[in-house]
Design a protein around this motif. Structure first.
Motif, short mmCIF file in Angstrom:
data_model
loop_
_atom_site.label_atom_id
_atom_site.label_comp_id
_atom_site.label_asym_id
_atom_site.label_seq_id
_atom_site.Cartn_x
_atom_site.Cartn_y
_atom_site.Cartn_z
N LEU A 64 -5.54 -3.12 -14.18
CA LEU A 64 -6.02 -4.49 -14.10
C LEU A 64 -7.26 -4.63 -13.22
CD1 LEU A 64 -2.61 -6.35 -13.69
CD2 LEU A 64 -3.97 -6.14 -15.77
N ASN A 65 -7.34 -3.86 -12.15
CA ASN A 65 -8.45 -4.02 -11.21
C ASN A 65 -9.50 -2.91 -11.33
OD1 ASN A 65 -6.84 -2.02 -10.18
ND2 ASN A 65 -6.76 -2.84 -8.10
N LYS A 66 -9.38 -2.11 -12.38
CA LYS A 66 -10.39 -1.10 -12.73
C LYS A 66 -10.69 -0.13 -11.59
CE LYS A 66 -12.59 -3.79 -16.38
NZ LYS A 66 -13.87 -4.21 -16.99
N ASP A 67 -9.63 0.29 -10.89
CA ASP A 67 -9.81 1.28 -9.84
C ASP A 67 -9.35 2.66 -10.26
OD1 ASP A 67 -7.09 0.94 -9.89
OD2 ASP A 67 -6.87 0.60 -7.73
N GLY A 68 -8.96 2.81 -11.54
CA GLY A 68 -8.51 4.09 -12.05
C GLY A 68 -7.03 4.33 -11.88
N ASN A 69 -6.30 3.40 -11.24
CA ASN A 69 -4.86 3.55 -11.04
C ASN A 69 -4.11 2.59 -11.97
OD1 ASN A 69 -5.31 5.37 -8.89
ND2 ASN A 69 -5.54 3.66 -7.46
N ASP A 70 -2.95 3.03 -12.45
CA ASP A 70 -2.13 2.18 -13.31
C ASP A 70 -1.42 1.10 -12.50
OD1 ASP A 70 -2.72 3.24 -15.77
OD2 ASP A 70 -1.08 4.70 -15.75
N ASP A 71 -1.52 -0.14 -13.00
CA ASP A 71 -0.85 -1.29 -12.40
C ASP A 71 0.27 -1.75 -13.33
OD1 ASP A 71 -3.01 -1.25 -10.47
OD2 ASP A 71 -4.24 -2.25 -12.00
N ILE A 72 1.10 -2.65 -12.84
CA ILE A 72 2.24 -3.16 -13.62
C ILE A 72 2.27 -4.68 -13.54
CG2 ILE A 72 4.77 -3.25 -13.80
CD1 ILE A 72 4.85 -0.40 -12.71
N LEU A 129 4.64 -14.47 -13.33
CA LEU A 129 4.24 -13.09 -13.57
C LEU A 129 4.08 -12.44 -12.20
CD1 LEU A 129 1.41 -13.56 -16.24
CD2 LEU A 129 3.86 -13.27 -16.64
N THR A 130 4.64 -11.24 -12.05
CA THR A 130 4.42 -10.46 -10.83
C THR A 130 3.42 -9.37 -11.13
OG1 THR A 130 6.69 -10.86 -10.06
CG2 THR A 130 5.50 -9.04 -9.04
N VAL A 131 2.33 -9.31 -10.36
CA VAL A 131 1.29 -8.30 -10.52
C VAL A 131 1.44 -7.27 -9.41
CG1 VAL A 131 -1.18 -7.83 -10.56
CG2 VAL A 131 -0.28 -9.89 -11.66
N LEU A 132 1.62 -6.01 -9.80
CA LEU A 132 1.76 -4.89 -8.87
C LEU A 132 0.55 -3.98 -9.07
CD1 LEU A 132 5.54 -4.10 -9.52
CD2 LEU A 132 4.60 -5.42 -7.62
N LEU A 133 -0.34 -3.94 -8.11
CA LEU A 133 -1.53 -3.11 -8.20
C LEU A 133 -1.23 -1.73 -7.63
CD1 LEU A 133 -4.28 -5.68 -7.16
CD2 LEU A 133 -3.55 -5.02 -9.47
N GLY A 134 -1.38 -0.71 -8.46
CA GLY A 134 -1.02 0.64 -8.08
C GLY A 134 -2.01 1.25 -7.09
N LYS A 135 -1.48 2.05 -6.16
CA LYS A 135 -2.31 2.77 -5.19
C LYS A 135 -2.63 4.19 -5.65
CE LYS A 135 -0.48 0.26 -1.17
NZ LYS A 135 0.22 0.42 0.14
N GLY A 136 -2.00 4.61 -6.75
CA GLY A 136 -2.26 5.95 -7.27
C GLY A 136 -1.39 7.02 -6.67
N ASP A 137 -0.42 6.65 -5.82
CA ASP A 137 0.50 7.63 -5.23
C ASP A 137 1.95 7.30 -5.53
OD1 ASP A 137 0.83 5.37 -3.70
OD2 ASP A 137 0.37 6.30 -1.77
N THR A 191 3.16 4.27 -5.21
CA THR A 191 3.45 3.02 -4.53
C THR A 191 2.47 1.95 -5.00
OG1 THR A 191 2.00 3.44 -2.62
CG2 THR A 191 4.25 4.33 -2.52
N PHE A 192 2.75 0.71 -4.60
CA PHE A 192 1.97 -0.43 -5.06
C PHE A 192 1.65 -1.35 -3.90
CE2 PHE A 192 4.17 1.32 -8.61
CZ PHE A 192 3.35 1.13 -9.71
N ALA A 193 0.53 -2.04 -3.99
CA ALA A 193 0.18 -3.04 -2.99
C ALA A 193 1.19 -4.19 -3.04
CB ALA A 193 -1.23 -3.55 -3.24
N ALA A 194 1.16 -5.02 -2.01
CA ALA A 194 2.06 -6.18 -1.98
C ALA A 194 1.92 -6.99 -3.27
CB ALA A 194 1.75 -7.04 -0.77
#
Length: 379
Positions: free
Chosen positions: A54-62, A72-80, A82-85
């Motif tokens: 979603l945020n075009k940082d190369g990591n998969d979000d949910i 809707l709950t948006v979970l932005l992936g950190k690539g490890d 885990t996800f941001a708040a």
């Protein structure tokens, strides 16, 4: 005497066969490909999960669609893994489905969710990658059951297909700017809670396949697009199999989108391989657990074949159904218990950026998303 000896030898042969049968190993499930890594709270009643960057940082979000608190709950992936708040987006009443697309042409992924309790869909426009404006309403017919987003008239703007509860499907054509105009309404024969779009007959126009199910009539109904935002009379596939949910994936590497469906009949799953002309081969039947309610197809092991993971609402698990080289599926399946129970949603992505396909599954009862990462070495 010869008869007695013959009978004795026959008894020995039968006994040997019984001992051999007892010594045979029963079929084993495939290796344990995934392990639980994380459990994340989301909104109430998660009913669908979507994976995207979603945020075009190369990591998969949910994105989790939460029917009970209309969010809707948006979970932005950190690539490890885990996800941001989590960020919570209020939407119109009782969403159960979400689609992703750039509906206003600014290059940012937007979200469109149905609202079963509002006779509308929620249009959620991104104001920056992964950051969204408040939802706005676009009116539909009564009880929109799901939403499909694609370009049905070749104008470069995403359109909407919205199946309704009273055996109808509405087409809403995109005008740009996140606005839509209602087009033609079609009869679907029975209710549809799930559908996909794609060019299934390779004529250059986008088609729609709906899973329609009722006691009187059930089938996958294939609406062939004409390229102008209208569709022909639907063809019926897999009649009588009560398809509840449907996804598309190229399962055999021939460049064609095949259909995979879960059924309310005997907890069966079906694969329909595309012939590329709008027709499909006879269904291949396989199974997961009890109450299959959501599907995802991906390469979950290292054999290059597409596998299927299915969320089982009744058995509180998800099943990994591994593809065999002969085109069938491995049985028994590898099952993973979802601790929260009642999983209604499942998706896949590379959540820890290791090149392997992971799984996220939602507990509708506990309002959580469980993250399962792929093992590099199987057990």
């Amino acid at each position: 005497m010869a008869v007695v000896i013959h009978r004795a030898l026959g008894g020995l042969l039968l006994a040997g066969a019984s001992l051999w049968a007892c010594s045979m190993e029963l079929p084993k499930p495939p290796p344990e490909l995934h392990y639980k890594f994380n459990v994340i709270p989301v909104g109430m009643g998660p009913s669908q999960l979507l994976t995207a960057d979603l945020n075009k940082d190369g990591n998969d979000d949910i994105v989790s669609v939460n029917a009970k608190d209309s969010t809707l709950t948006v979970l932005l992936g950190k690539g490890d893994g885990t996800f941001a708040a989590a960020s919570t987006l209020p939407v119109l009443a009782e969403p159960t489905s979400v689609a992703l697309g750039d509906v206003n042409g600014d290059g940012y992924p937007d979200l469109v969710a149905n609202a079963r309790g509002a006779e509308a869909v929620s249009i959620v426009i991104a104001k920056a990658p992964g950051v969204f404006h408040p939802a706005r309403r676009h009116r539909t017919g009564k009880v929109p059951l799901t939403v499909i987003l694609d370009d049905f008239n070749h104008d470069g703007r995403p359109d909407l297909a919205v199946p309704l509860t009273f055996d109808k499907m509405e087409i809403h054509l995109g005008r740009g700017g996140g606005l839509f105009t209602r087009g033609t309404t079609y009869s679907t024969g029975s209710r549809s809670f799930s559908g996909v779009s794609g060019d299934f007959d390779r004529d250059g126009h986008t088609d729609i396949a709906l899973a329609t199910s009722s006691r009187q009539a059930s089938a996958i109904r294939l609406f062939r697009g004409r390229g102008d935002g209208t569709f022909g009379k639907p063809a019926r596939l897999a009649e009588g199999l009560q398809p509840l949910v449907i996804i598309k994936k190229d399962m055999n590497g021939d460049g064609l989108d095949d259909l995979i469906s879960a059924s309310g009949q005997g907890d069966n799953l079906y694969l329909l391989a595309s012939r590329g002309d709008g027709g499909f081969e006879a269904e291949i039947t396989f199974s997961g657990g009890g109450g299959p309610m959501a599907l995802v197809a991906d390469q979950f092991n290292d054999d290059g074949l597409m596998d299927v993971a299915v969320a089982n609402s009744r058995s509180s698990s998800f099943s990994m159904v591994v593809r065999r080289a002969d085109g069938g599926f491995w049985f028994p399946t590898r099952d993973y218990v979802v601790e929260g129970g009642t999983p209604l949603a499942i998706t896949s992505g590379d959540y820890n950026s290791d090149g392997l396909r992971d799984i996220a599954v939602a507990s509708n009862a506990y309002n959580t998303v469980e993250i399962y990462l792929r093992r590099r070495f199987f057990r």
